[in-house]
Design a protein around this motif. Structure first.
Motif, short mmCIF file in Angstrom:
data_model
loop_
_atom_site.label_atom_id
_atom_site.label_comp_id
_atom_site.label_asym_id
_atom_site.label_seq_id
_atom_site.Cartn_x
_atom_site.Cartn_y
_atom_site.Cartn_z
N MET A 9 -53.39 -23.17 27.41
CA MET A 9 -53.97 -23.18 28.74
C MET A 9 -54.70 -22.03 28.79
O MET A 9 -55.87 -22.03 29.55
CB MET A 9 -52.79 -23.11 29.70
N GLU A 10 -54.46 -20.77 28.36
CA GLU A 10 -55.17 -19.50 28.47
C GLU A 10 -56.33 -19.91 27.52
O GLU A 10 -57.49 -19.58 27.87
CB GLU A 10 -54.56 -18.50 27.62
N MET A 11 -56.36 -20.34 26.34
CA MET A 11 -57.71 -21.15 25.54
C MET A 11 -58.53 -21.61 26.27
O MET A 11 -59.90 -21.68 26.44
CB MET A 11 -57.15 -21.82 24.10
N ASP A 12 -58.22 -22.80 27.04
CA ASP A 12 -58.85 -23.82 27.78
C ASP A 12 -59.54 -23.08 28.93
O ASP A 12 -60.88 -23.01 29.11
CB ASP A 12 -58.05 -24.62 28.58
N GLU A 21 -69.52 -17.28 20.58
CA GLU A 21 -69.08 -16.00 19.58
C GLU A 21 -67.56 -15.42 19.73
O GLU A 21 -66.79 -15.17 19.06
CB GLU A 21 -70.01 -15.27 19.18
N GLU A 22 -67.38 -15.18 21.12
CA GLU A 22 -66.28 -14.26 21.66
C GLU A 22 -64.92 -15.42 21.39
O GLU A 22 -63.98 -14.86 21.11
CB GLU A 22 -66.48 -13.80 22.82
N LYS A 26 -61.58 -14.77 18.94
CA LYS A 26 -60.30 -14.66 19.55
C LYS A 26 -59.70 -15.85 18.86
O LYS A 26 -58.27 -15.55 18.78
CB LYS A 26 -60.29 -14.81 21.07
N TYR A 27 -59.87 -17.04 18.88
CA TYR A 27 -59.33 -17.91 18.75
C TYR A 27 -59.32 -18.71 17.25
O TYR A 27 -58.65 -19.43 16.82
CB TYR A 27 -59.25 -19.22 19.89
N GLY A 28 -60.39 -18.51 16.58
CA GLY A 28 -60.69 -19.10 15.27
C GLY A 28 -61.48 -20.15 15.24
O GLY A 28 -61.54 -20.90 16.33
N GLU A 29 -62.25 -20.46 14.13
CA GLU A 29 -63.00 -21.58 14.08
C GLU A 29 -62.36 -22.83 14.28
O GLU A 29 -63.17 -23.95 14.73
CB GLU A 29 -63.71 -21.42 12.72
N GLN A 30 -61.23 -23.03 13.98
CA GLN A 30 -60.39 -24.24 14.05
C GLN A 30 -60.33 -24.89 15.38
O GLN A 30 -60.04 -25.89 15.73
CB GLN A 30 -59.01 -24.14 13.33
N TYR A 31 -60.42 -23.99 16.29
CA TYR A 31 -60.56 -24.25 18.07
C TYR A 31 -61.83 -24.40 18.39
O TYR A 31 -61.95 -24.32 19.71
CB TYR A 31 -59.49 -23.31 18.67
#
Length: 67
Positions: A9-12, A21-22, A26-31
């Motif tokens: 939910m935070e990622m969304d 880029e930010e 923070k979350y990585g290329e996989q996301y």
């Protein structure tokens, strides 16, 4: 609420406001697909003229797939 659910939910939410880029840092290329899908959704809502200051969960349908 579970930690995993809270994380996504935070990622969304971050995908709506962070620069690409930010978000990746923070979350990585996989996301990265999460950021792209959210940006596509925001652009489509703006194009339709929908007020984005409303709660986005009222309007948002899950984007499926990985982009």
């Amino acid at each position: 609420m579970g930690k995993v659910k809270a994380y996504f939910m935070e990622m969304d939410e971050d995908a709506k406001t962070m620069k690409e880029e930010e978000f990746i840092k923070k979350y990585g290329e996989q996301y990265h697909y999460v950021w792209r899908n959210e940006q596509i959704w925001l652009a489509s809502e703006k194009k339709k003229g929908i007020e984005l200051d409303r709660d986005p969960d009222d309007l948002h349908e899950m984007w499926e797939g990985g982009g």
